[in-house]
Write a protein that holds these residues in place. Structure first.
Motif, short mmCIF file in Angstrom:
data_model
loop_
_atom_site.label_atom_id
_atom_site.label_comp_id
_atom_site.label_asym_id
_atom_site.label_seq_id
_atom_site.Cartn_x
_atom_site.Cartn_y
_atom_site.Cartn_z
N TYR A 8 0.83 -1.20 0.00
CA TYR A 8 0.00 0.00 0.00
C TYR A 8 0.87 1.25 0.00
CZ TYR A 8 -3.20 3.65 1.57
OH TYR A 8 -3.91 4.81 1.67
N VAL A 9 0.54 2.20 -0.88
CA VAL A 9 1.15 3.52 -0.87
C VAL A 9 0.02 4.54 -0.85
CG1 VAL A 9 3.31 2.88 -2.00
CG2 VAL A 9 1.34 3.52 -3.40
N GLY A 10 0.15 5.57 -0.03
CA GLY A 10 -0.93 6.53 0.07
C GLY A 10 -0.48 7.88 0.58
N ALA A 14 -3.15 3.62 -3.15
CA ALA A 14 -3.08 2.61 -4.21
C ALA A 14 -2.57 1.31 -3.61
CB ALA A 14 -2.17 3.06 -5.34
N LEU A 15 -3.19 0.21 -3.99
CA LEU A 15 -2.80 -1.12 -3.53
C LEU A 15 -2.09 -1.82 -4.68
CD1 LEU A 15 -3.16 -2.53 -0.80
CD2 LEU A 15 -5.12 -3.73 -1.76
N LEU A 16 -0.77 -1.92 -4.56
CA LEU A 16 0.04 -2.50 -5.64
C LEU A 16 -0.01 -4.03 -5.57
CD1 LEU A 16 3.13 -0.14 -5.33
CD2 LEU A 16 1.03 0.19 -6.65
N PRO A 17 -0.16 -4.72 -6.70
CA PRO A 17 -0.37 -6.17 -6.72
C PRO A 17 0.92 -6.97 -6.53
CG PRO A 17 -0.39 -5.35 -8.95
CD PRO A 17 -0.25 -4.14 -8.07
N THR A 18 1.49 -6.89 -5.35
CA THR A 18 2.68 -7.69 -5.04
C THR A 18 2.31 -9.05 -4.45
OG1 THR A 18 2.84 -6.47 -2.94
CG2 THR A 18 4.22 -5.72 -4.75
#
Length: 283
Positions: free
Chosen positions: A124-126, A145-149
């Motif tokens: 998560y980055v915000g 934004a929830l990055l698909p890692t």
């Protein structure tokens, strides 16, 4: 002997002259000549001892914190075996006045009777901005934004986006708070065929999440809260996950702090128990 007397006389004259000079406000101007007594220590003064410029200390508005932690989640869904998940978590925040940035991620290990896996969860980055329309009222607006890692076979390989608002009102030592988060799920629907030949199509949808709670500043260093949480599933035709949680944060000193979180599942779709412990450093 004459030399000793001479030295004593000179010393006495020097001491007398030093004692005769008095500068009570330490501005560099003797009291007898100071026309503006008691000027602040940080002020620049003229020859009369009067302020000509105020020196204000530089305030550093840039702050950071870093947190590491461990989390344990156990689930006993009706249609699945008991599953234990262990997470190692990492979070970093940047603060500038009312603005903040956040990064958080974790590494998981999952074990059950017939399944085990490990890897990265989504990252998560915000960013968020705090408003204070009233003295005791804080409104925080956020984008993330929830990055698909997190890699699985359910085709959830796209970035999801969220908007959130958090409202907090403090009355003396009590703190009333609530939050709402809307997440736009961009993952593609996918059909999975299992070993017994059964096929199921996972359909994704946007989600809403709510929470409402009450906190108390027990001491200057200790904050405690409890809340009710309702989070919709990202899958269609799956009930929301409802939990009751408690939270505590303790400031060890001006830099070090620790947090403890526990959630109890109130619905079949929620994890039975979720507990996490974090240690952080603020600077």
């Amino acid at each position: 002997m004459k030399n000793i007397l001479k030295i004593c006389l000179i010393s006495s004259l020097v001491l007398s002259s030093l004692m005769a000079y008095t500068d009570s406000d330490l501005d560099g101007v003797e009291d007898t000549q100071d026309q503006c007594p008691n000027t602040p220590f940080t002020d620049l003064v003229d020859a009369k001892g009067c302020s000509i410029k105020k020196l204000t200390p530089k305030v550093n508005y840039h702050h950071f914190d870093v947190m590491i932690g461990a989390e344990y989640i156990t689930s006993n869904y009706v249609s699945a075996p008991v599953t234990d998940t262990y997470d190692a978590t990492f979070q970093a925040d940047y603060y500038y006045k009312n603005f903040s940035l956040q990064l958080s991620t974790s590494y998981y290990t999952t074990d059950s009777d017939d399944y085990s896996a490990n890897g990265m969860n989504d990252t998560y980055v915000g960013m968020s901005y705090s408003l204070h329309p009233l003295k005791n009222l804080n409104i925080q607006l956020g984008l993330g934004a929830l990055l698909p890692t997190y890699k699985v076979d359910l085709n959830n390989n796209n970035t999801d986006y969220s908007v959130a608002t958090y409202i907090s009102y403090t009355i003396k030592k009590l703190n009333l708070f609530g939050s709402y988060t809307y997440t736009m799920i961009n993952d593609d629907d996918t059909t999975i065929t299992y070993s017994d030949g059964y096929s199921y199509t996972y359909q994704y949808k946007n989600t809403n999440a709510y929470s409402l709670g009450l906190g108390i500043y027990a001491t200057n260093n200790l904050y405690l809260s409890t809340s009710y949480n309702d989070t919709e599933s990202i899958y269609k035709n799956v009930d929301s996950a409802r939990t009751a949680s408690i939270y505590g944060s303790y400031y060890i000193n001006k830099n070090w702090f620790t947090t403890l979180y526990y959630a109890y599942g109130l619905s079949d779709t929620a994890s039975d128990h979720d507990i996490s412990l974090k240690v952080g450093y603020y600077f």
